[in-house]
Design a protein around this motif. Structure first.
Motif, PDB file in Angstrom:
ATOM      1  N   SER A  21     -15.990  -4.499  -8.153  1.00 19.87           N
ATOM      2  CA  SER A  21     -15.581  -4.158  -7.725  1.00 19.87           C
ATOM      3  C   SER A  21     -14.612  -2.686  -7.778  1.00 19.87           C
ATOM      4  CB  SER A  21     -14.943  -5.241  -7.324  1.00 19.87           C
ATOM      5  OG  SER A  21     -15.750  -6.098  -6.270  1.00 19.87           O
ATOM      6  N   LEU A  22     -13.497  -2.367  -6.996  1.00 21.37           N
ATOM      7  CA  LEU A  22     -12.959  -1.141  -7.149  1.00 21.37           C
ATOM      8  C   LEU A  22     -11.597  -1.543  -6.443  1.00 21.37           C
ATOM      9  CD1 LEU A  22     -15.112   2.078  -6.011  1.00 21.37           C
ATOM     10  CD2 LEU A  22     -13.868   0.633  -8.403  1.00 21.37           C
ATOM     11  N   LEU A  23     -10.140  -0.886  -6.571  1.00 19.57           N
ATOM     12  CA  LEU A  23      -9.486  -1.161  -6.525  1.00 19.57           C
ATOM     13  C   LEU A  23      -8.733  -0.169  -5.778  1.00 19.57           C
ATOM     14  CD1 LEU A  23      -6.459  -3.478  -8.778  1.00 19.57           C
ATOM     15  CD2 LEU A  23      -7.490  -4.141  -6.325  1.00 19.57           C
ATOM     16  N   ILE A  24      -8.639   0.022  -4.448  1.00 19.21           N
ATOM     17  CA  ILE A  24      -8.373   1.543  -3.830  1.00 19.21           C
ATOM     18  C   ILE A  24      -7.040   2.418  -3.347  1.00 19.21           C
ATOM     19  CG2 ILE A  24      -9.528   2.950  -2.527  1.00 19.21           C
ATOM     20  CD1 ILE A  24     -12.448   1.733  -2.774  1.00 19.21           C
ATOM     21  N   ASP A  25      -6.874   3.058  -3.236  1.00 17.82           N
ATOM     22  CA  ASP A  25      -4.971   2.979  -2.426  1.00 17.82           C
ATOM     23  C   ASP A  25      -6.492   4.500  -1.162  1.00 17.82           C
ATOM     24  OD1 ASP A  25      -3.268   2.189  -4.315  1.00 17.82           O
ATOM     25  OD2 ASP A  25      -3.478   3.838  -5.867  1.00 17.82           O
ATOM     26  N   LEU A  26      -5.326   3.649  -0.018  1.00 17.63           N
ATOM     27  CA  LEU A  26      -5.813   4.591   0.976  1.00 17.63           C
ATOM     28  C   LEU A  26      -4.789   5.128   1.167  1.00 17.63           C
ATOM     29  CD1 LEU A  26      -8.089   1.844   2.924  1.00 17.63           C
ATOM     30  CD2 LEU A  26      -8.594   3.663   1.030  1.00 17.63           C
ATOM     31  N   PHE A  27      -5.093   6.512   2.169  1.00 15.45           N
ATOM     32  CA  PHE A  27      -3.959   6.928   3.063  1.00 15.45           C
ATOM     33  C   PHE A  27      -4.626   6.752   4.395  1.00 15.45           C
ATOM     34  CE2 PHE A  27      -1.145  10.915   4.588  1.00 15.45           C
ATOM     35  CZ  PHE A  27      -0.431  10.564   4.400  1.00 15.45           C
ATOM     36  N   THR A  28      -3.539   5.939   5.539  1.00 17.56           N
ATOM     37  CA  THR A  28      -4.986   6.094   6.653  1.00 17.56           C
ATOM     38  C   THR A  28      -3.393   6.113   7.407  1.00 17.56           C
ATOM     39  OG1 THR A  28      -3.975   4.064   7.492  1.00 17.56           O
ATOM     40  CG2 THR A  28      -6.527   3.678   6.360  1.00 17.56           C
ATOM     41  N   GLU A  29      -4.242   6.674   9.273  1.00 17.50           N
ATOM     42  CA  GLU A  29      -3.319   7.737  10.111  1.00 17.50           C
ATOM     43  C   GLU A  29      -2.478   6.484  10.299  1.00 17.50           C
ATOM     44  OE1 GLU A  29      -4.128  10.334  13.609  1.00 17.50           O
ATOM     45  OE2 GLU A  29      -6.370   9.304  13.157  1.00 17.50           O
ATOM     46  N   GLU A  30      -3.178   5.250  10.594  1.00 17.21           N
ATOM     47  CA  GLU A  30      -1.885   4.642  11.949  1.00 17.21           C
ATOM     48  C   GLU A  30      -1.473   3.517  10.322  1.00 17.21           C
ATOM     49  OE1 GLU A  30      -4.021   2.631  14.667  1.00 17.21           O
ATOM     50  OE2 GLU A  30      -5.627   4.091  15.232  1.00 17.21           O
ATOM     51  N   THR A  31      -1.819   3.511   9.450  1.00 20.04           N
ATOM     52  CA  THR A  31      -0.895   2.253   8.830  1.00 20.04           C
ATOM     53  C   THR A  31      -0.157   3.230   7.314  1.00 20.04           C
ATOM     54  OG1 THR A  31      -2.609   0.448   9.277  1.00 20.04           O
ATOM     55  CG2 THR A  31      -1.152   0.401   7.103  1.00 20.04           C
ATOM     56  N   GLY A  32      -0.668   4.133   7.091  1.00 21.97           N
ATOM     57  CA  GLY A  32      -0.170   4.897   5.635  1.00 21.97           C
ATOM     58  C   GLY A  32      -0.485   4.213   4.395  1.00 21.97           C
TER      59      GLY A  32
END
Length: 237
Positions: A21-32
């Motif tokens: 598996s992976l732990l991923i930091d995301l940057f999304t338009e609506e949630t941040g």
């Protein structure tokens, strides 16, 4: 809580978790910014194996109520932005800035657009520094940075292009005859206000200023991307 519709987003950072598996930091338009667990993403037959990469525009869904969500859907929204060499290291630098200074799950659609525009410029422009400096100033604005670049903090007089001004944290720029790392020409400050980074001398001054201004938000922990950059290109040194 499950996200019912897809959100646009990017991978900022990823690291292995468990065997597959992976732990991923995301940057999304609506949630941040948020952290998700991508179960089985490193498995040989995973549909996500080549998808969850930095600088690829994605459509994303996830589920979960706590700090760590579980990714349920991820598909490319477009081809990966073609960042190479200096632009690639610059992109990693921008990603690390966001990981370090953004509060989790704090929506900021304007900053998301700024980020997308920055990546597009990094992929298309010969010189990366104008895009980097512009994004750093936009990030400072998001953080609530409000120093006046057009008036002397001591006298209130308009900034003179030919004079030198010394920067003091939380106070701004005051006219000074002392010249050191915290001193800037008035013409630099006026260019900062206009976000005009065409002049190489202004770009150099802007990089020096953003180092000073971002330090309170970043703390004393070195940026890993900057270390990697200096080892390979000596650009962010």
């Amino acid at each position: 809580m499950a996200i019912e519709t897809f959100q646009r987003g990017f991978v900022l950072h990823r690291k292995p978790y468990g065997e597959t598996s992976l732990l991923i930091d995301l940057f999304t338009e609506e949630t941040g910014r948020l952290t998700v667990l991508a179960k089985g993403a490193r498995a040989k037959r995973s549909a996500w194996k080549g998808v969850l990469q930095p600088f690829t525009p994605l459509l994303l869904r996830w589920t979960g109520k706590g700090a760590l969500k579980t990714l349920t859907k991820a598909e490319p929204a477009a081809i990966a932005l073609p960042l190479q060499q200096t632009a690639l290291f610059s992109g990693f630098y921008v990603n690390e800035l966001l990981c370090r200074v953004m509060e989790p799950e704090t929506p900021n659609g304007e900053l998301f657009q700024n980020y997308l525009h920055c990546l597009t410029r990094l992929a298309s422009e010969v010189t990366v520094e104008p895009a980097l400096r512009t994004f750093e100033f936009q990030l400072l604005t998001m953080l609530g940075y409000g120093v006046d670049f057009t008036h002397c903090a001591g006298s209130g007089e308009p900034v003179d292009e030919a004079m030198t001004y010394r920067y003091r944290e939380e106070k701004g720029f005051s006219a000074s005859l002392i010249k050191d790392n915290t001193t800037f020409y008035g013409r630099d400050l006026l260019a900062f206000e206009a976000r005009d980074f065409r002049d190489p001398a202004v770009r150099s001054a802007a990089k020096r200023f953003t180092r000073l201004a971002l330090k309170p938000y970043l703390g004393n922990k070195p940026l890993k991307s900057r270390e990697l950059f200096t080892q390979n290109i000596l650009f962010l040194k």
